[in-house]
Design a protein around this motif. Sequence first.
Motif, PDB file in Angstrom:
ATOM      1  N   GLY A 183      -7.175  -5.540   1.846  1.00  0.00           N
ATOM      2  CA  GLY A 183      -5.845  -5.617   2.461  1.00  0.00           C
ATOM      3  C   GLY A 183      -5.793  -5.200   3.921  1.00  0.00           C
ATOM      4  O   GLY A 183      -5.259  -5.935   4.768  1.00  0.00           O
ATOM      5  N   LEU A 184      -6.347  -4.029   4.238  1.00  0.00           N
ATOM      6  CA  LEU A 184      -6.237  -3.548   5.623  1.00  0.00           C
ATOM      7  C   LEU A 184      -7.138  -4.330   6.578  1.00  0.00           C
ATOM      8  O   LEU A 184      -6.820  -4.464   7.757  1.00  0.00           O
ATOM      9  CB  LEU A 184      -6.558  -2.053   5.700  1.00  0.00           C
ATOM     10  CG  LEU A 184      -5.451  -1.125   5.171  1.00  0.00           C
ATOM     11  CD1 LEU A 184      -5.874   0.329   5.268  1.00  0.00           C
ATOM     12  CD2 LEU A 184      -4.146  -1.333   5.932  1.00  0.00           C
ATOM     13  N   LYS A 196       2.063   1.775  -3.338  1.00  0.00           N
ATOM     14  CA  LYS A 196       0.994   1.999  -4.328  1.00  0.00           C
ATOM     15  C   LYS A 196       0.399   3.400  -4.239  1.00  0.00           C
ATOM     16  O   LYS A 196       0.193   4.055  -5.265  1.00  0.00           O
ATOM     17  CB  LYS A 196      -0.104   0.951  -4.111  1.00  0.00           C
ATOM     18  CG  LYS A 196      -1.303   1.115  -5.023  1.00  0.00           C
ATOM     19  CD  LYS A 196      -2.197  -0.114  -5.018  1.00  0.00           C
ATOM     20  CE  LYS A 196      -2.862  -0.375  -3.689  1.00  0.00           C
ATOM     21  NZ  LYS A 196      -3.902  -1.429  -3.773  1.00  0.00           N
ATOM     22  N   TYR A 197       0.096   3.870  -3.015  1.00  0.00           N
ATOM     23  CA  TYR A 197      -0.596   5.167  -2.881  1.00  0.00           C
ATOM     24  C   TYR A 197       0.425   6.295  -2.888  1.00  0.00           C
ATOM     25  O   TYR A 197       0.701   6.935  -1.879  1.00  0.00           O
ATOM     26  CB  TYR A 197      -1.477   5.153  -1.623  1.00  0.00           C
ATOM     27  CG  TYR A 197      -2.581   4.146  -1.788  1.00  0.00           C
ATOM     28  CD1 TYR A 197      -3.656   4.416  -2.635  1.00  0.00           C
ATOM     29  CD2 TYR A 197      -2.533   2.907  -1.171  1.00  0.00           C
ATOM     30  CE1 TYR A 197      -4.660   3.483  -2.847  1.00  0.00           C
ATOM     31  CE2 TYR A 197      -3.529   1.956  -1.379  1.00  0.00           C
ATOM     32  CZ  TYR A 197      -4.583   2.255  -2.217  1.00  0.00           C
ATOM     33  OH  TYR A 197      -5.567   1.326  -2.441  1.00  0.00           O
ATOM     34  N   ILE A 228     -11.082   2.872   6.504  1.00  0.00           N
ATOM     35  CA  ILE A 228     -10.192   2.096   5.625  1.00  0.00           C
ATOM     36  C   ILE A 228      -9.960   0.664   6.117  1.00  0.00           C
ATOM     37  O   ILE A 228      -9.534  -0.179   5.349  1.00  0.00           O
ATOM     38  CB  ILE A 228      -8.828   2.804   5.425  1.00  0.00           C
ATOM     39  CG1 ILE A 228      -8.178   3.108   6.767  1.00  0.00           C
ATOM     40  CG2 ILE A 228      -8.992   4.061   4.590  1.00  0.00           C
ATOM     41  CD1 ILE A 228      -6.753   3.625   6.626  1.00  0.00           C
ATOM     42  N   GLY A 283      -7.127  -1.994  -6.668  1.00  0.00           N
ATOM     43  CA  GLY A 283      -7.201  -2.584  -5.322  1.00  0.00           C
ATOM     44  C   GLY A 283      -8.557  -3.192  -5.075  1.00  0.00           C
ATOM     45  O   GLY A 283      -9.500  -3.003  -5.856  1.00  0.00           O
ATOM     46  N   THR A 284      -8.654  -3.960  -3.981  1.00  0.00           N
ATOM     47  CA  THR A 284      -9.904  -4.656  -3.667  1.00  0.00           C
ATOM     48  C   THR A 284     -10.540  -4.167  -2.366  1.00  0.00           C
ATOM     49  O   THR A 284     -11.679  -4.506  -2.061  1.00  0.00           O
ATOM     50  CB  THR A 284      -9.636  -6.170  -3.513  1.00  0.00           C
ATOM     51  OG1 THR A 284      -8.668  -6.339  -2.466  1.00  0.00           O
ATOM     52  CG2 THR A 284      -9.118  -6.773  -4.791  1.00  0.00           C
ATOM     53  N   GLY A 285      -9.797  -3.424  -1.569  1.00  0.00           N
ATOM     54  CA  GLY A 285     -10.330  -2.949  -0.285  1.00  0.00           C
ATOM     55  C   GLY A 285     -10.333  -4.030   0.795  1.00  0.00           C
ATOM     56  O   GLY A 285     -11.039  -3.910   1.799  1.00  0.00           O
ATOM     57  N   ILE A 308      -3.579  10.195   4.180  1.00  0.00           N
ATOM     58  CA  ILE A 308      -5.006   9.888   4.392  1.00  0.00           C
ATOM     59  C   ILE A 308      -5.577  10.931   5.344  1.00  0.00           C
ATOM     60  O   ILE A 308      -4.966  11.241   6.368  1.00  0.00           O
ATOM     61  CB  ILE A 308      -5.185   8.488   5.035  1.00  0.00           C
ATOM     62  CG1 ILE A 308      -4.486   7.418   4.176  1.00  0.00           C
ATOM     63  CG2 ILE A 308      -6.654   8.140   5.222  1.00  0.00           C
ATOM     64  CD1 ILE A 308      -4.475   6.041   4.801  1.00  0.00           C
ATOM     65  N   ASP A 366       5.431   5.595   4.750  1.00  0.00           N
ATOM     66  CA  ASP A 366       5.638   5.847   3.316  1.00  0.00           C
ATOM     67  C   ASP A 366       5.763   7.343   3.058  1.00  0.00           C
ATOM     68  O   ASP A 366       5.667   8.156   3.980  1.00  0.00           O
ATOM     69  CB  ASP A 366       4.500   5.221   2.494  1.00  0.00           C
ATOM     70  CG  ASP A 366       3.146   5.849   2.777  1.00  0.00           C
ATOM     71  OD1 ASP A 366       3.070   7.090   2.929  1.00  0.00           O
ATOM     72  OD2 ASP A 366       2.147   5.092   2.845  1.00  0.00           O
ATOM     73  N   ASN A 413       0.845  -1.211   0.000  1.00  0.00           N
ATOM     74  CA  ASN A 413       0.000   0.000   0.000  1.00  0.00           C
ATOM     75  C   ASN A 413       0.873   1.251   0.000  1.00  0.00           C
ATOM     76  O   ASN A 413       0.600   2.210  -0.714  1.00  0.00           O
ATOM     77  CB  ASN A 413      -0.884   0.037   1.256  1.00  0.00           C
ATOM     78  CG  ASN A 413      -2.176  -0.746   1.070  1.00  0.00           C
ATOM     79  OD1 ASN A 413      -2.489  -1.170  -0.030  1.00  0.00           O
ATOM     80  ND2 ASN A 413      -2.921  -0.915   2.146  1.00  0.00           N
ATOM     81  N   GLN A 456     -13.923  -1.302   1.751  1.00  0.00           N
ATOM     82  CA  GLN A 456     -13.966   0.175   1.758  1.00  0.00           C
ATOM     83  C   GLN A 456     -12.681   0.717   1.142  1.00  0.00           C
ATOM     84  O   GLN A 456     -11.586   0.397   1.591  1.00  0.00           O
ATOM     85  CB  GLN A 456     -14.099   0.704   3.197  1.00  0.00           C
ATOM     86  CG  GLN A 456     -15.445   0.448   3.818  1.00  0.00           C
ATOM     87  CD  GLN A 456     -16.525   1.378   3.297  1.00  0.00           C
ATOM     88  OE1 GLN A 456     -16.233   2.422   2.733  1.00  0.00           O
ATOM     89  NE2 GLN A 456     -17.770   0.984   3.462  1.00  0.00           N
ATOM     90  N   ARG A 457     -12.849   1.576   0.117  1.00  0.00           N
ATOM     91  CA  ARG A 457     -11.695   2.173  -0.556  1.00  0.00           C
ATOM     92  C   ARG A 457     -11.924   3.670  -0.674  1.00  0.00           C
ATOM     93  O   ARG A 457     -13.065   4.124  -0.741  1.00  0.00           O
ATOM     94  CB  ARG A 457     -11.532   1.598  -1.968  1.00  0.00           C
ATOM     95  CG  ARG A 457     -11.546   0.092  -2.032  1.00  0.00           C
ATOM     96  CD  ARG A 457     -10.970  -0.399  -3.352  1.00  0.00           C
ATOM     97  NE  ARG A 457      -9.575  -0.017  -3.489  1.00  0.00           N
ATOM     98  CZ  ARG A 457      -9.046   0.512  -4.577  1.00  0.00           C
ATOM     99  NH1 ARG A 457      -9.794   0.759  -5.621  1.00  0.00           N
ATOM    100  NH2 ARG A 457      -7.770   0.840  -4.619  1.00  0.00           N
ATOM    101  N   LEU A 458     -10.839   4.408  -0.717  1.00  0.00           N
ATOM    102  CA  LEU A 458     -10.996   5.864  -0.829  1.00  0.00           C
ATOM    103  C   LEU A 458     -10.821   6.328  -2.271  1.00  0.00           C
ATOM    104  O   LEU A 458     -11.020   7.485  -2.577  1.00  0.00           O
ATOM    105  CB  LEU A 458      -9.972   6.574   0.081  1.00  0.00           C
ATOM    106  CG  LEU A 458     -10.006   6.162   1.561  1.00  0.00           C
ATOM    107  CD1 LEU A 458      -8.962   6.929   2.347  1.00  0.00           C
ATOM    108  CD2 LEU A 458     -11.394   6.394   2.152  1.00  0.00           C
ATOM    109  N   HIS A 459     -10.421   5.397  -3.148  1.00  0.00           N
ATOM    110  CA  HIS A 459     -10.185   5.786  -4.541  1.00  0.00           C
ATOM    111  C   HIS A 459     -10.833   4.801  -5.491  1.00  0.00           C
ATOM    112  O   HIS A 459     -11.015   3.637  -5.143  1.00  0.00           O
ATOM    113  CB  HIS A 459      -8.678   5.814  -4.826  1.00  0.00           C
ATOM    114  CG  HIS A 459      -7.925   6.652  -3.858  1.00  0.00           C
ATOM    115  ND1 HIS A 459      -7.377   6.133  -2.724  1.00  0.00           N
ATOM    116  CD2 HIS A 459      -7.685   7.975  -3.835  1.00  0.00           C
ATOM    117  CE1 HIS A 459      -6.808   7.098  -2.032  1.00  0.00           C
ATOM    118  NE2 HIS A 459      -6.985   8.231  -2.676  1.00  0.00           N
TER     119      HIS A 459
END
Length: 341
Positions: free
Chosen positions: A307-308, A248-249, A288, A303-305, A280, A275, A245, A293-296
């Motif tokens: 991971g976290l 990626k972000y 998150i 992404g799939t939402g 955020i 990072d 992540n 749940q994704r912010l983008h």
Amino acid sequence: MGEVGSPELQAAVDAGLPAGQTPTLDLPFQAREALFQDLYDPSRDIAPELVRHLHTVATLPVLVNGEVAGIFNMVLFGQRPWSPADRAVLETTARSLGLALEGTRSVAQLAQRTRELERSNAELEQFAYIASHDLQAPIRAVTSFAGVIDRKYGSALDDRGRLYLRQIMESGEHMKRLVDDLLAFSRLHTEQRALLPTDSGAVLGAVASRLEAQVPGAEIVREELPVVRADAQQLDQLLQNLISNGLKYQREGVAPRVHVSAQRDGELWKFAVQDNGIGIEPQYFERIFVIFQRLHGREEYEGTGIGLAVCQKIVERHGGRLWLESTPGQDTTFFFTLLGE
Ligand code: ADP
């Protein structure tokens, strides 16, 4: 109440008190107050034969959550008046009995609710496992046949045809990622291994070389990391999700860089994965961690939402805590704690 020794009284008790037949049992129910009878009159009882040798009786209501749940009955074979001390002891006993019953009821209700939650959780996990497992084969078929069409007939298609095909392949790839992530999520419960002394530096080494090979230009700075009590495979997954992540972000034009360190905090080790990305906003700090749940949008960041949500479960299972700090537009640091060895 169990066996009471008289068929009439037993029938009344079985029918539920107040029986409406004896003041000794009924009055405390109705008045919600103790009834102390210094000179007991058996002839007014529901079963006079049974109680003819009783001379002094106290009946006290037992209140559970404000309702009369039963009667606490104390009898003496000799005759003597109830002293103020007797009364106080009996009232305290009835009150304690009520409180104890209240406690047992709420513990029983809590245990019942926990059992129901555990059952529905297990069912959901089972569903997620079966659905994701069974979806793997058809998705593989879609993506591999789309690949075959591309290789064999790609040149025969016009631009629009090739665009459609690319969309099929991309959606297939995304579906595969979703299913793989969902499987990983459901396996957190179905495949649990013991927590053993684990060299987190070695785990990070493996994760970092994997990710550096996957993400061109990525830099993963590693400090010396401790031996912790962990499931090595889950620790790998946790670091992989957080670091990937972080890479990626990223902000436009900034080379992705993630810094991993750990600090001792009593019996625990506090890990930090920092990072240099987009950051955020604090109002999203809780959201998150919720699955899906994704912010983008996916056009911005794939992404799939999941991971976290996986990270959260892993850290919880290890008895630790996972949280973050961030400066939007500058950086994000995820912290988690693990037990040291
Ligand atoms: P995914 O990355 O597949 O979308 P995650 O559960 O890993 O799913 O993350 C949920 C959301 O949290 C992401 O969609 C992203 O908006 C945000 N996020 C996670 N990690 C970072 C990070 N290091 N920097 C900025 N945003 C992040």
